[in-house]
Motif scaffolding. Structure first.
Motif: not given
Length: 557
Positions: A231-251
């Motif tokens: 659950n903490k990793m979800e926060r890292v994912l949201n704020e630091d990994i996919l942190d902008s629309a430039q990195h928008y990702t589809y799975i």
């Protein structure tokens, strides 16, 4: 003197592509963009589950997404997720036999898989060195947030296979869990791997109290799976990994409709995948899309998830086609195929079809009425027609009727294949309607349904488990019972799979008289829930097998 232009000819190899998206060479060039495609690629539309029948175009939508958004798209298959491996694992079957609730483990497993895939895709992690560079860089960014640092340490626990294929990482997690369970079981009862078997829940402990204690210890082990750190990793994912629309990702996750070794465990795995997808919706620049066949979705058991079914349905797209949409799709395909075959003047399907016939009507209407309103059906029928074109300028009614026999046989086989994972032996119910009248009144329908019901007495019939409760009302009914209510379970099954239609009558004034007139048959693609209601069946005067299957069953119009 004017030069006479040669007539165009439809060669026998002319096709409208393939019904299966993975083999369809026309898909990219002739893709027909519907509102649904626009919805699934939309970053604002929150619906993430794509539910539809076989051949309705789920895979085609995902393939087109790959063409248009390939740099921002991750595609996962059942092989990537190792569903078969997990379903067949002895330790999983052992815990299931003890009625240990495995949802926390499965949800954590899917979250782990999805998070690692995103990290790999975002940072191109394909080696131990690349992984370390990613970790060092991200750790430097979050060095002031101890909570995020703790979450990132979670990734270091899986350094052995982090950059390898998804299925290898899934197996690593499950193997670690298996070791923990074996250690727990061994410490308590001295059980080794050989103790794990399908009936272990009945034999492993004689004492009910000791068995409950063991189950509780296993349940705690499952509940302690890495969820807090994930659950903490979800926060890292949201704020630091996919942190902008430039990195928008589809799975996108497709093909979850294969035949599995253990249906119940696979049901749990898919349901927990849905839960994981819903939890990850909190990540702003991420959209996970899961395609699932209608009958698999309807079979999912949401009972232990605390009323989640309504949420899942609210986040689902149901894939259906209108006749107008199918006409447009076919026009797109015939125009593209014609260009490839040198028929540059052909722009629509009508240009290759015969004229409207006073007896048979409009040829495209005739063809579409013999489909379940799915692209695969329409493409298959027309491809059969083109193989019989014999170099003519247009298709003929003779070619259409000749093609219908082979097409119908293939559609009946496809219907069997679509539903036999849910209803083994379903083909024997379908063949019970061989040489039936085109219109079956209630007496004829009752006779055919009775033939279906007696299949449970056949020693080799593989569908006793599902047919017995459906046929039970017929066995226990008395002459005074409501016919519609008694036969509704079997009628509903045959209507829901698209095999039969229900005919109702209305009273109309014809001259000075009032007569009962039959309405057009109501099929599942017209009103999917029609046969779910006994009150609707009380209005039915007759039944009919869908035209797609009549030639294969020797039913004559």
């Amino acid at each position: 003197m004017a030069v006479r232009q040669p007539k165009r000819r439809i060669r026998n190899e002319f096709t409208l592509g393939e019904g299966a998206a993975e083999y369809d060479g026309l898909l990219r060039e002739a893709f027909y963009e519907t509102w649904l495609y626009r919805a699934i690629v939309s970053r604002d539309d929150q619906r993430c589950f794509l539910i539809g029948r076989t051949g309705s175009g789920k895979s085609a939508l995902f393939r087109q997404m790959e063409f248009e958004h390939g740099d921002h798209l991750i595609r996962l298959s059942p092989e990537d997720l190792s569903l078969t491996y997990i379903a067949e694992l002895q330790v999983v079957r052992f815990l299931k036999s003890l009625d240990v609730h495995l949802d926390p483990l499965f949800i954590a497993l899917w979250k782990h898989v999805l998070i690692i895939e995103i990290v790999k895709h975002r940072y191109q992690v394909d080696s131990p060195e690349a992984k370390q560079r990613f970790l060092n860089g991200l750790m430097d960014r979050i060095k002031r947030d101890k909570s995020k640092q703790e979450a990132l340490k979670y990734l270091e626990d899986f350094d052995g296979k982090f950059w390898q294929e998804t299925d290898e990482r899934v197996k690593e997690i499950i193997e670690k869990f298996e070791t923990q369970v074996k250690a727990e079981a061994g410490a308590k009862i001295g059980a080794g791997l050989a103790s794990f078997s399908g009936n272990a829940g009945d034999t492993v402990m004689e004492s009910g109290e000791k068995r409950r204690e063991l189950v509780n210890r296993f349940q705690r082990l499952v509940n302690e799976t890495q969820l807090p750190r994930l659950n903490k990793m979800e926060r890292v994912l949201n704020e630091d990994i996919l942190d902008s629309a430039q990195h928008y990702t589809y799975i996108v996750i497709d093909d979850l409709d294969r035949d599995w070794a253990d249906e119940q465990i696979t049901n749990d795995l898919i349901r927990c995948l849905f839960r994981a997808v819903m939890d990850l919706k909190r990540v702003e620049n991420l959209k996970i899309l899961v395609a699932l066949r209608t009958n698999i979705f309807e079979a999912l058991d949401f009972g232990r998830t605390g009323g989640q079914e309504e949420k899942f349905r609210g986040l689902s797209h149901t894939l259906r086609w209108s006749k107008n949409e199918l006409r447009d799709l076919l026009d797109n395909r015939v125009s593209t195929a014609a260009q490839r075959h040198g028929l540059t003047d052909v722009k629509s399907m009508d240009e290759l079809l015969p004229r409207t016939n006073p007896t048979r009507g409009n040829p495209l209407e005739y063809i579409l009425s013999r489909t379940l309103l799915r692209p695969r059906d329409a493409i298959a029928f027309l491809n059969e027609c083109f193989t019989l074109s014999n170099g003519k300028e247009k298709l003929t009614w003779t070619a259409i009727q000749s093609a219908e026999s082979a097409y119908s046989k293939n559609r009946l086989l496809a219907l069997r294949d679509e539903w036999k994972p849910t209803y083994p032996g379903i083909e024997e119910l379908l063949t019970a309607f061989t040489r039936s009248p085109n219109t079956l009144d209630w007496d004829e329908m009752r006779r055919r349904l009775a033939e279906c019901a007696v299949l449970i007495a056949e020693p080799d019939f593989p569908g006793r488990t599902w047919l017995t409760p459906i046929a039970e009302p017929l066995w226990s009914a008395s002459s005074s019972d409501d016919t519609a209510e008694v036969h509704q379970p079997l009628i509903r099954l045959l209507h829901n799979i698209g095999f039969i239609g229900c005919i109702t009558t209305v009273e109309e004034a014809i001259g000075s008289e009032r007569r009962q007139v039959d309405e057009p048959a109501i099929y599942n693609n017209d009103q999917p829930s029609f046969a779910d209601h006994v009150s609707n069946l009380r209005r039915v005067s007759a039944f009919t097998v869908h035209p797609a299957f009549r030639p294969a069953l020797d039913i004559r119009d």
